[in-house]
Design an enzyme around this catalytic site. Structure first.
Site, mmCIF file in Angstrom:
data_model
loop_
_atom_site.group_PDB
_atom_site.id
_atom_site.type_symbol
_atom_site.label_atom_id
_atom_site.label_comp_id
_atom_site.label_asym_id
_atom_site.label_seq_id
_atom_site.Cartn_x
_atom_site.Cartn_y
_atom_site.Cartn_z
ATOM 1 N N LYS A 204 -22.587 4.128 31.781
ATOM 2 C CA LYS A 204 -21.961 4.276 33.078
ATOM 3 C C LYS A 204 -21.542 2.771 33.610
ATOM 4 O O LYS A 204 -20.814 2.217 34.284
ATOM 5 C CB LYS A 204 -22.541 5.231 33.900
ATOM 6 N N GLU A 210 -29.917 -0.584 25.241
ATOM 7 C CA GLU A 210 -29.844 -0.068 24.103
ATOM 8 C C GLU A 210 -28.374 0.094 23.397
ATOM 9 O O GLU A 210 -28.101 -0.223 22.408
ATOM 10 C CB GLU A 210 -30.427 1.380 23.836
ATOM 11 N N GLY A 264 -26.673 10.906 34.364
ATOM 12 C CA GLY A 264 -26.453 11.088 32.717
ATOM 13 C C GLY A 264 -27.176 12.382 32.357
ATOM 14 O O GLY A 264 -26.231 13.040 31.405
ATOM 15 N N ARG A 265 -28.007 12.982 32.586
ATOM 16 C CA ARG A 265 -28.368 14.362 32.040
ATOM 17 C C ARG A 265 -27.559 15.503 32.679
ATOM 18 O O ARG A 265 -27.710 16.538 32.057
ATOM 19 C CB ARG A 265 -30.092 14.605 32.567
ATOM 20 N N GLU A 351 -36.705 15.114 33.966
ATOM 21 C CA GLU A 351 -36.168 13.718 34.605
ATOM 22 C C GLU A 351 -35.781 14.146 36.127
ATOM 23 O O GLU A 351 -36.041 13.480 36.932
ATOM 24 C CB GLU A 351 -34.924 13.078 33.955
ATOM 25 N N HIS A 382 -44.348 28.586 12.762
ATOM 26 C CA HIS A 382 -45.203 28.304 11.513
ATOM 27 C C HIS A 382 -45.762 26.742 12.074
ATOM 28 O O HIS A 382 -46.286 26.126 11.195
ATOM 29 C CB HIS A 382 -44.354 27.996 10.316
ATOM 30 N N LYS A 498 -37.616 -0.284 31.873
ATOM 31 C CA LYS A 498 -36.640 -1.176 31.502
ATOM 32 C C LYS A 498 -36.808 -2.597 32.198
ATOM 33 O O LYS A 498 -36.667 -3.596 31.546
ATOM 34 C CB LYS A 498 -35.272 -0.642 32.166
#
Length: 522
Positions: A204, A210, A264-265, A351, A382, A498
């Site tokens: 954005k 990254e 973002g999420r 978040e 398992h 960050k």
């Protein structure tokens, strides 16, 4: 008049604390299995019979929801009110699918038009790639798309892609690069024919460390291959804000836009998820996902909690967190297609509601968001189910299941198909967690039961069902934020690391810890 008050200031919370806690075991009855189900949108149903909820508790939960005005606050959000108090922003992820709902939820028609316009742009773009009207820079048809992004730019879109790839014919294969770990990019790039690959750069701000590092990784890898007439930037599509550095660089093939009103999420139904899913499966599949999400959004407007699955789920979760004191919740999808869905929900929930201050940045004195984790069944059985069954902490369980598989390929083995075995395990686990098994002569084999479990289920995991499932959890998290009086739409806790990393990289901070841990190259 809308009131914003902390949970512990409400009469409803005081009433909840005074109620006797119902027995999970005693309320897991055939009658409740039939009556404690709520349509959640599309063909999705939420059943909470394994949660130990009686009528007195339902009445108290309804009273709390009314007192905290959660539906009124939802309507304010839908109307474009500033609800992100930390960043002074509107919260408009619902608007990305509002046009699918058959009714206008929003008053701000300019923003409504903006999202519709972007959806049309990336739908048209995807169609042109599929028909070969848009080719790679060397004239070859595109066969692969790689999403380059992190956090909400990766988790949601990746989870949705994996959830749909078995059911729908892939027009392009999708891959994802998220981690700044060079091994992540190297493995994906080595698996691609760069001449036939599109990269979607998702940021954005256009400055995400990254994402830009991985973009450079692609450029360096392309230069190393020395492909004749290959122009890397003409294989790159940007999903970004209109004012970002990426948007201002016209060397890229095309840019699609998002804005600051969608976190973002919460962005999977915007261009962040829409571009890659439309390229992978076609825009009609993405439209079906939006329809399912819009249907769940409409169901979430009911004031009666017995008709509002997302709100009921939120209230039960609050009850388990703040009255019973359970610190975690497990998401257990009995569908391999949902293998990354718990990871997306982990970010969405933790978040959003992992906060110790209220929406006005004042300290609160009660627990908020739980720890979220999960894996698909039967693999999880398992792995960590031992702790879920017999551990010292009780962990509420949210199962997800489907009557039919996606691939329509199955075989009988020992009298039943694999899908029947899968669903038998699902039903057995819910029963075992809730009812337990008494072995007083050998406590190693004793199962106390009373482990609360709910179930979200549908006939099949389709795009429409997936959209409803996604929106159900987004709305659940939103409702819990209203109940706890949080701002569920900023994420200051993500920023500190960050900032410090950038200071270390720019030599503005002491890198001693990197030296001590042997983390510096050379």
């Amino acid at each position: 008049m809308i009131r914003y008050q902390n949970l512990d200031q409400t009469k409803g919370f005081s009433q909840l604390k005074e109620l006797a806690i119902p027995s999970v075991v005693e309320h897991f009855t055939k009658e409740n299995l039939e009556s404690q189900s709520i349509r959640a949108g599309a063909d999705l149903t939420f059943n909470y019979a394994g949660k130990g909820i009686n009528q007195a508790l339902l009445s108290a939960l309804q009273a709390l929801a009314d007192e905290q005005q959660v539906i009124d606050k939802y309507e304010l959000l839908l109307s474009g009110e500033m609800m992100n108090t930390g960043e002074k922003r509107k919260v408009l992820h619902h608007l990305t699918r509002a046009q699918q709902a058959g009714e206008v939820l929003f008053h701000n028609e300019n923003l409504r038009h903006f999202y519709q316009q972007q959806q049309k742009r990336f739908s048209d773009f995807a169609n042109k790639v599929h028909t070969g009207e848009i080719l790679g820079s060397t004239g070859k048809k595109i066969t692969t798309v790689v999403q380059v992004g992190i956090g909400g730019s990766d988790l949601g879109p990746r989870a949705l892609y994996l959830a749909l790839q078995n059911l729908y014919l892939s027009k392009l294969e999708a891959k994802f690069i998220s981690n700044v770990d060079p091994d992540d990019a190297a493995i994906i790039i080595d698996s691609c024919d760069l001449e036939r690959t599109l990269f979607i750069l998702v940021s954005k701000s256009g400055t995400t460390q990254e994402t830009l590092a991985n973009r450079n990784f692609v450029l360096e890898a392309a230069a190393k291959q020395q492909i004749l007439n290959f122009i890397p930037n003409k294989h790159m599509v940007c999903v970004t804000s209109q004012t970002s550095p990426l948007a201002k660089d016209d060397s890229y093939l095309v840019s699609f836009f998002i804005d600051d009103f969608i976190g973002g999420r919460y962005s999977s139904t915007s261009a962040v998820g829409g571009v890659v899913l439309s390229l992978a499966f076609g825009s009609d599949v993405f439209d079906e996902l939006l329809e399912g999400a819009a249907d769940a959004d409409a169901h979430a407007r009911h004031r009666d909690i017995a008709q509002n699955a997302a709100l009921m789920d939120a209230l039960i979760g609050l009850y388990e967190r703040n009255i019973k004191g359970y610190p975690s919740t497990a998401i257990l999808p009995y569908s391999q297609a949902l293998s990354r869905f718990p990871a997306h929900l982990q970010q969405l929930d933790m978040e959003s509601n992992g906060k110790s201050v209220n929406r006005d940045a004042q300290l609160i004195s009660y627990s908020t968001g739980p720890t979220i984790f999960g894996e698909p069944g039967t693999n999880g059985q398992h792995s960590f189910y031992q702790l879920l069954h017999q551990g010292t902490d009780i962990i509420p369980l949210q199962f997800i299941g489907f009557s039919r598989s996606q691939c329509a390929v199955d075989y009988d083995f020992e009298g039943s198909t694999s899908q029947t075995k899968l669903n038998a395990n699902l039903a057995a686990q819910i029963s075992a967690f809730v009812l337990g098994k008494s072995e007083p002569s050998n406590l190693n084999k004793n199962f106390a039961g009373g482990r609360p479990a709910s179930l979200l289920y549908a006939p099949q995991l389709s795009a429409r069902t997936l959209g409803a499932l996604l929106a159900h959890y987004e709305n659940k998290v939103m409702f819990q934020g209203f109940l706890w009086n949080l701002n569920s739409f900023d994420q200051e806790g993500v920023q500190l690391g960050k900032v410090l990393a950038n200071e270390i990289l720019s030599n503005k901070a002491d890198a001693t810890i990197m030296h001590l841990f042997g983390l510096l190259e050379g």
